[in-house]
Motif scaffolding. Structure first.
Motif, short mmCIF file in Angstrom:
data_model
loop_
_atom_site.label_atom_id
_atom_site.label_comp_id
_atom_site.label_asym_id
_atom_site.label_seq_id
_atom_site.Cartn_x
_atom_site.Cartn_y
_atom_site.Cartn_z
N ALA A 116 10.33 4.20 -0.87
CA ALA A 116 8.95 3.76 -0.68
C ALA A 116 8.30 3.40 -2.01
O ALA A 116 7.56 2.41 -2.11
CB ALA A 116 8.15 4.85 0.02
N GLY A 117 8.58 4.18 -3.07
CA GLY A 117 8.01 3.86 -4.37
C GLY A 117 8.55 2.56 -4.94
O GLY A 117 7.81 1.78 -5.54
N TYR A 122 9.64 0.02 -3.15
CA TYR A 122 9.01 -1.05 -2.38
C TYR A 122 7.58 -1.29 -2.86
O TYR A 122 7.12 -2.44 -2.95
CB TYR A 122 9.02 -0.68 -0.90
CG TYR A 122 8.31 -1.68 -0.02
CD1 TYR A 122 8.91 -2.88 0.32
CD2 TYR A 122 7.02 -1.42 0.45
CE1 TYR A 122 8.25 -3.81 1.11
CE2 TYR A 122 6.35 -2.34 1.24
CZ TYR A 122 6.97 -3.53 1.57
OH TYR A 122 6.32 -4.44 2.36
N GLY A 123 6.87 -0.20 -3.18
CA GLY A 123 5.51 -0.36 -3.67
C GLY A 123 5.44 -1.08 -5.00
O GLY A 123 4.53 -1.88 -5.24
N THR A 157 5.91 -4.93 -4.51
CA THR A 157 4.85 -5.66 -3.81
C THR A 157 3.57 -5.61 -4.62
O THR A 157 3.32 -4.67 -5.39
CB THR A 157 4.60 -5.05 -2.42
OG1 THR A 157 4.25 -3.67 -2.56
CG2 THR A 157 5.84 -5.18 -1.55
N GLY A 185 1.13 -2.67 -3.43
CA GLY A 185 1.53 -1.28 -3.60
C GLY A 185 1.67 -0.85 -5.03
O GLY A 185 2.34 0.15 -5.33
N TYR A 219 0.18 2.95 -5.78
CA TYR A 219 0.88 4.16 -5.33
C TYR A 219 2.38 4.11 -5.58
O TYR A 219 3.07 5.10 -5.39
CB TYR A 219 0.65 4.36 -3.82
CG TYR A 219 1.29 3.32 -2.94
CD1 TYR A 219 2.62 3.44 -2.53
CD2 TYR A 219 0.58 2.22 -2.50
CE1 TYR A 219 3.21 2.49 -1.72
CE2 TYR A 219 1.17 1.27 -1.69
CZ TYR A 219 2.48 1.41 -1.30
OH TYR A 219 3.07 0.47 -0.50
N GLY A 220 2.92 2.96 -6.01
CA GLY A 220 4.37 2.82 -6.14
C GLY A 220 4.98 3.74 -7.19
O GLY A 220 5.92 4.48 -6.93
#
Length: 382
Positions: free
Chosen positions: A262-263, A265-266, A269, A272, A275-276
């Protein structure tokens, strides 16, 4: 007896440091090589890719140990050349999606049915399409050469000792897969040398067929011996740990890996970016804690473990610096790192990315010099 009736002086026994010369941590070599490979994926500039190949080749030539697996680097060079030639052949036979106006040759085109629309065999071969295929194939060839440099500089078997206990079983499978190619190449070289000494052909179709069967037989015997050695050493045996430790390990590892995904991906993008990075760092910390707890189940010891010292940090850091700097250069100046083929222009060598690639030469000057096996000393006459 020596001169004057005195007994000859005995050579002093070598110290443990002389018997086992210092070696660089294998993880440092693999980080350095894979970082150069990562840098190669950030550019299609043939001048920078050639500079990356030259850098890795120089380090391998100066710091390659005297082991049978270290001779596999030449095989990776041949494999990279074959990949490049195949990519160009596909561009010639199947055409290229890159439009071009500089026609080199027009091959006879084979008509295809309607369901194969979008694919052609033969036709016009343009300079733009060939140049695009050359850049693309050279990038993949550079990546293969960097992997070959890692195999030549550090044995994957030594890298297995440095893995955390939780990754030991998976690491064994990876090491067996990585050592297959160097061992196969060593077997082929040994059998070809033996056939030359016996005056038998070692090249061509006949020589390849007659060498292939002994090589496959040796690979099978090596696999059986590896399985027997693993069984004798209790491979797969785990220690008894409390149930709450197992649940905590699973939760930390899975949660950490999900946080890393998730990090990442953040960070990739635009929305994000806030919070990435915190999520990525938290995921890495949780995953490392899970691996640390999971290592309690692995019952194994390390004999003469490789130490991570200042030299290892500098070697790994030089490769990581090359990857980071070329990634930044690909973002700030994409035209220099990705020369266009439409319109057809000659690639130029960007100065500061080229200087960044030269940082990869640092291991050639700070890594320990490989020591060959000492020759036996001549006996003194009595």
């Amino acid at each position: 007896m020596g001169a004057g009736g005195t007994p000859p002086a005995r050579a002093s026994a070598p110290t443990p440091r002389q018997q086992h010369p210092a070696q660089l941590h294998p993880g440092a070599w693999w980080l350095w090589s894979l970082s150069l490979g990562t840098a190669a994926t950030r550019t299609t500039n043939p001048l920078l890719l050639t500079l990356l190949i030259t850098t890795s080749a120089y380090v391998v030539a100066t710091r390659r140990p005297h082991t049978p697996t270290a001779r596999s680097y030449s095989a990776f060079l041949k494999l990279a050349l074959a990949v490049l030639l195949v990519r160009l052949l596909f561009a010639l036979a199947l055409g290229s999606p890159i439009p071009g106006t500089h026609v080199i040759v027009t091959l006879p085109e084979v008509p295809l049915p309607h369901w194969a629309q979008g694919i052609r065999l033969g036709g016009r071969v343009t300079a733009e399409g060939l140049l695009f295929a050359l850049y693309d194939g050279l990038k993949l060839a550079t990546l293969l050469i960097c992997v070959g440099a890692a195999n030549a500089l550090a044995s994957p078997a030594r890298l297995l000792k440095a893995l955390p206990g939780a990754l030991y079983e998976m690491g064994v499978a990876v090491v067996v897969a990585l050592t297959f190619a160097p061992n196969l190449i060593a077997d082929v070289q040994r059998l070809r040398a033996a056939r030359r000494l016996r005056g038998r052909p070692d090249s061509g179709i006949r020589g390849l067929v007659q060498v292939g069967l002994p090589v496959l037989e040796g690979a099978l015997e090596r696999s059986v011996a590896l399985a027997a050695a693993m069984d004798a050493r209790g491979y797969g045996r785990t220690a008894a740990v409390p149930a709450h430790v197992r649940r905590t390990t699973t939760a930390l590892t899975l949660g950490g890996l999900l946080g890393v995904c998730a990090g990442t991906y953040g960070l990739l993008t635009a929305a994000g970016g806030t919070y990435g990075l915190p999520l990525l760092l938290a995921g890495l910390a949780a995953a490392l804690a899970g691996l640390r707890l999971g290592g309690r189940r692995s019952l194994r010891t390390r004999y003469r473990p490789d130490t991570w010292n200042v030299r290892a940090c500098l070697v790994a850091g030089s490769g990581i610096a090359v990857a980071v700097l070329l990634t930044v250069a690909a973002t700030t100046d994409p035209t220099a790192l990705h020369p266009t083929t439409v319109p057809l222009v000659a690639p130029t060598l960007p100065l500061w990315p080229a200087a960044a690639v030269l940082l990869g030469l640092l291991p050639a000057f700070i890594a320990p010099t490989p020591v060959s096996a000492p020759a036996p000393a001549p006996e003194e006459p009595s």
